[in-house]
Design a protein around this motif. Structure first.
Motif, PDB file in Angstrom:
ATOM      1  N   LYS A  51       0.828  -1.213   0.000  1.00  0.00           N
ATOM      2  CA  LYS A  51       0.000   0.000   0.000  1.00  0.00           C
ATOM      3  C   LYS A  51       0.864   1.266   0.000  1.00  0.00           C
ATOM      4  CE  LYS A  51      -3.723   0.177   2.647  1.00  0.00           C
ATOM      5  NZ  LYS A  51      -4.905   0.314   1.794  1.00  0.00           N
ATOM      6  N   SER A  55       0.808   4.210  -2.783  1.00  0.00           N
ATOM      7  CA  SER A  55       0.271   5.521  -2.383  1.00  0.00           C
ATOM      8  C   SER A  55       1.266   6.661  -2.547  1.00  0.00           C
ATOM      9  CB  SER A  55      -0.175   5.477  -0.920  1.00  0.00           C
ATOM     10  OG  SER A  55      -1.103   4.453  -0.719  1.00  0.00           O
ATOM     11  N   THR A 194      -4.166   0.889  13.295  1.00  0.00           N
ATOM     12  CA  THR A 194      -4.546   0.800  11.880  1.00  0.00           C
ATOM     13  C   THR A 194      -5.429  -0.415  11.599  1.00  0.00           C
ATOM     14  OG1 THR A 194      -2.657  -0.581  11.248  1.00  0.00           O
ATOM     15  CG2 THR A 194      -2.300   1.784  11.188  1.00  0.00           C
ATOM     16  N   LEU A 196      -5.357  -1.911   7.890  1.00  0.00           N
ATOM     17  CA  LEU A 196      -4.892  -1.624   6.525  1.00  0.00           C
ATOM     18  C   LEU A 196      -5.926  -2.009   5.468  1.00  0.00           C
ATOM     19  CD1 LEU A 196      -1.126  -2.641   6.658  1.00  0.00           C
ATOM     20  CD2 LEU A 196      -2.126  -0.358   6.804  1.00  0.00           C
ATOM     21  N   ASP A 199      -8.248   0.812   5.341  1.00  0.00           N
ATOM     22  CA  ASP A 199      -7.596   2.126   5.252  1.00  0.00           C
ATOM     23  C   ASP A 199      -7.665   2.944   6.536  1.00  0.00           C
ATOM     24  OD1 ASP A 199      -6.289   2.224   2.871  1.00  0.00           O
ATOM     25  OD2 ASP A 199      -8.063   2.828   1.719  1.00  0.00           O
ATOM     26  N   PHE A 202      -4.109   4.579   7.998  1.00  0.00           N
ATOM     27  CA  PHE A 202      -3.050   4.471   6.992  1.00  0.00           C
ATOM     28  C   PHE A 202      -2.473   5.835   6.611  1.00  0.00           C
ATOM     29  CE2 PHE A 202      -1.745   3.798   2.436  1.00  0.00           C
ATOM     30  CZ  PHE A 202      -0.606   3.070   2.737  1.00  0.00           C
ATOM     31  N   ASP A 203      -3.318   6.866   6.592  1.00  0.00           N
ATOM     32  CA  ASP A 203      -2.826   8.216   6.254  1.00  0.00           C
ATOM     33  C   ASP A 203      -1.770   8.709   7.236  1.00  0.00           C
ATOM     34  OD1 ASP A 203      -4.300   8.430   3.992  1.00  0.00           O
ATOM     35  OD2 ASP A 203      -5.965   9.536   4.917  1.00  0.00           O
TER      36      ASP A 203
END
Lengths: 215, 124
Positions: A51, A55, A194, A196, A199, A202-203
Motif C-alpha cells: 500500500k 500511495s 490501523t 490496513l 484504510d 493508513f494516512d
C-alpha cells in the motif's frame, strides 16, 4: 601435550555492528532513508509495503523482503512496479547487516528502502541493519498481551503499529491496553492504530513516511 | 508448535556459529591441536537460552578441533537505570518499580568470546 588457556576477549557482535555502520554510511551518502519493518507472521507487513509504494508514487522505492522462503511475498510485491529483492534466510530467523549490504548496493538510485524483516518478535531485535527507522507491527489477532510479552522489540522501535483493529471485538482484544503497554515500554515511539484492509490509520503512516523522507 | 521451537532454536544457532568461527580462528592462530573449552559472556538481555546455545554449539563444532569441547557460558547481568529517578537495576526490567519511569539500558546485550583452553601441538 600442553594445556594452555588463551584470553580472547573478542566482541562477537562487533562484525554486525561494523557492517551496519557501513550500510548506514552508504545510505547517507546516497540520500536514502531505510525503514526496517519487523513484526509477527501475518501482522500485515507485506500489505503495508504494497500500500505504501502504491500511495507514494512521488518517491522511488526499493523493497527488501526477508523470509525463510520469501517467494510468495516477492511475487506479491513485484506486481506493484517497484524494485524488489528477496533474501531467503534459510535457517536464519532474522536479517543481518551482511545480508542487507549486498542488496542495497543495487539500490543506490532509490529514495526509500523498505525492509521486511523475518516474521517474529524475538530474533531481529539485536541485529542492527544500518536502518534509519525501526517499525514494529503487530495485530490484535495475536492477542492483546503481545506487546507486554515482547518488550525489548517495542522498546527500540521508532514506530509501533497495531493493525487489524476492526477485528478487536471479534477476537476479544483490548486495543487500548496494547497502546498503554506500548507507551509504558517506549515513551518516544509514534503509535498508530490501523486496519490496513479498511484504510484506517493508513494516512498517519503515510504522513510519517513523507516526514522522514523529506528530512 | 514445532515452528515456534524452530524459530527460537535458530536464534541460538546463529550465535553458536559465530562463537565456533571465532574460537577456531583463535585456536588455529595459537597452534592448537584440540580445544578443551570455550568461555563466552552472554548478556542476559540477548534472550539466549544457555541450554539451547550449548546444544547448538555442539552441533556447530562437529568436525572441527572444537568437537567435544565444553562451552562455559557466563551470563552478564543487565545494567539498567531509570531515566527519571536514577534507580539502578540488574534485573531485566522495562519500567522503574519505584516511580514508573522509563529506563535506559547500558549493559546486558553483549556477547564476548572470553577465553579458550587448548592443547597445543607436541613441544609447543
Amino acid at each position: 601435550m600442553h594445556k594452555i588457556e588463551i584470553s580472547a576477549e573478542i566482541d562477537l557482535l562487533s562484525e554486525n555492528k561494523r557492517l551496519a555502520e557501513k550500510n548506514r554510511e552508504f545510505l547517507a551518502k546516497n540520500g536514502i532513508r531505510a525503514i526496517n519493518i519487523m513484526g509477527a507472521i501475518g501482522s500485515g507487513k507485506t500489505l503495508l509495503i504494497e500500500k505504501t509504494v502504491d500511495s507514494l508514487r512521488e518517491y522511488k522505492f526499493g523493497v527488501i523482503l526477508g523470509d525463510v522462503i520469501c517467494r510468495a511475498d516477492y511475487e506479491r510485491v513485484k506486481k506493484h512496479d517497484v524494485k524488489v529483492e528477496p533474501i531467503n534466510t534459510g535457517k536464519e530467523c532474522h536479517l543481518d547487516a551482511h545480508l542487507i549490504s549486498h542488496v542495497i548496493e543495487g539500490f543506490d538510485d532509490v529514495d526509500v528502502i523498505l525492509i521486511e524483516n523475518v516474521g517474529n518478535l524475538v530474533c531481529p531485535v539485536d541485529f542492527d541493519l544500518g536502518e534509519d527507522f525501526r517499525v514494529v507491527m503487530v495485530s490484535v489477532t495475536e492477542g492483546d498481551d503481545v506487546v507486554e510479552k515482547h518488550p525489548e522489540i517495542f522498546r527500540l522501535a521508532d514506530v509501533i503499529i497495531i493493525n487489524k483493529i476492526s477485528l478487536a471485538d471479534a477476537v476479544e482484544a483490548d486495543v487500548e491496553k496494547m497502546v498503554r503497554d506500548a507507551k509504558r515500554v517506549n515513551g518516544r515511539a509514534l503509535i498508530l492504530k490501523t486496519d490496513l484492509k479498511k484504510d484506517i490509520g493508513f494516512d498517519e503512516w503515510l504522513d510519517f513516511v513523507r516526514r522522514v523522507v523529506q528530512k | 508448535m514445532a515452528c515456534l521451537i524452530l524459530k527460537h532454536f535458530v536464534h541460538e544457532m546463529s550465535f553458536a556459529s559465530v562463537i565456533v568461527e571465532n574460537a577456531l580462528r583463535v585456536a588455529e592462530e595459537n597452534g592448537a591441536k584440540k580445544v578443551k573449552s570455550v568461555t563466552v559472556v552472554v548478556g542476559e538481555l540477548l534472550l539466549i537460552n544457555p541450554d539451547q546455545l550449548e546444544f547448538c554449539y555442539q552441533v556447530a563444532s562437529q568436525g572441527t578441533i572444537l568437537e567435544n569441547s565444553r562451552i562455559e557460558i557466563e551470563v552478564a547481568k543487565a545494567d539498567i537505570s531509570c531515566v527519571n529517578c536514577g534507580k539502578k537495576y540488574s534485573q531485566p526490567i522495562y519500567l522503574c518499580e519505584d516511580c514508573g519511569g522509563f529506563v535506559s539500558v547500558k549493559g546486558g546485550k553483549e556477547m564476548i568470546l572470553k577465553k579458550i583452553e587448548i592443547e597445543n601441538r607436541d613441544g609447543g
